[in-house]
Design a protein around this motif. Sequence first.
Motif: not given
Length: 418
Positions: A68, A71, A126, A248, A369, A372-373, A376
């Motif tokens: 991710n 992004y 990705s 996420a 986004y 998002v990482p 996670s």
Amino acid sequence: MSAPAATQEPARRPQPPALRGNRDFKLLWAGAGFSFIGSRISIIAYPMLVLAYSGSASDAGLVGFCANLPYVLQLVAGGLVDRLDRRRLMIACDIGRLAATGSLVAALAFGHFWLAQVAAVAFTESSLTILYRISERAAVRHVVRATDLPAALSGNEARERAAGLLGQPVGSLLFALLRWAPLVCTLAANAVSLVMLLLIRARMQGDRAATRSGGFVKELWAGIAWAWRQPFVRVLAGLIAGTNMLFAGLSLALQYIVRHGGGSDGEVGFTIGLIFTLSGVGGTLGALTAKWWMKRASLSAVVIGCNVAWAVLMPQVAYARGPVTLGALFAGMGYAGALWNVAAAVYQMKVTPEEMQGRVLSVATLVAYGTVPFGSLAGGFLLDHFGPRTTVLGLGGAMCLLALTAAASPSVRRLQTA
């Protein structure tokens, strides 16, 4: 809000055929569909691979972070989409994904698992998927009539939800048969996408020579400045940033719950596949009914309603038992997410000038986004230290705060799709 004059198509542009008989749109729609199916298959396979080989949620969270991270780095992608031929760019993305995924398939087939390689391939695939997606979204308005744009974007959202409906369960079930089988399926999907792109004849952008402002970096800053003045970025993307970070972590928590519930790879793959199938059904229904909702509700009502729905459903995952119950909860959340995505996409397309489509899409996606990482990464840490129930309840509490923020925001209440 009506579209500004800058967004109108040039009068000399040939009128595309109606949507039903539009060959190039069908090729673009189907090719992107295969591409997204491949991406969905691989994105579910990466954490399953890591959990199967190492059993560490932190390692799985690290791979999710790498998958991710693009992004956060995608502003350059938006600039490239506005400068380069979009069709050729999408072709290059498919070729790059074939090479990256193929390298991981080869390693796993010969019995080698390297966490660093999985993370690198996840990052590369990705990155190219994001570039492909921005290119495809920016190209749609040149392939269909202006009056067909809402229907085309609803169809695109339904396609992406259907890709999730097919891709994630297929990836889980293939994993149950052979751990690297999902990646072989991703290779095949990207190959089909490449063939369909090669068959498209229509141009995917207008004449942009006159819009060049004297340098790549300067153009990027111009796109950022324009986007920041728009409610679409400041309000919608900001709220989506928070919800996507939470989802996420929730997605990783779901896989952790199923994996630690016991069972073989086959049982785990089947259970996750069933849950994501039900989630995909909900998302597909949300996309198909989005046009109906958009005729009857303002964008502000959609935004507030979706946030409230997520706030109600998300905490219940902590206490849900069985794949059907979990799938029903994720189906409800998927329905709301699809409805939100269609309404936001129509709004963005209408208010953004053609010469800034790629950059504004990249800015909006970056804001939405970019968290998002970290979701996670944080999800993996929380699961290892606090367990799934506490983690999910914490995510649900944060979602309740976002729903209250949306309901109380004057900016949200002023948003309109018209």
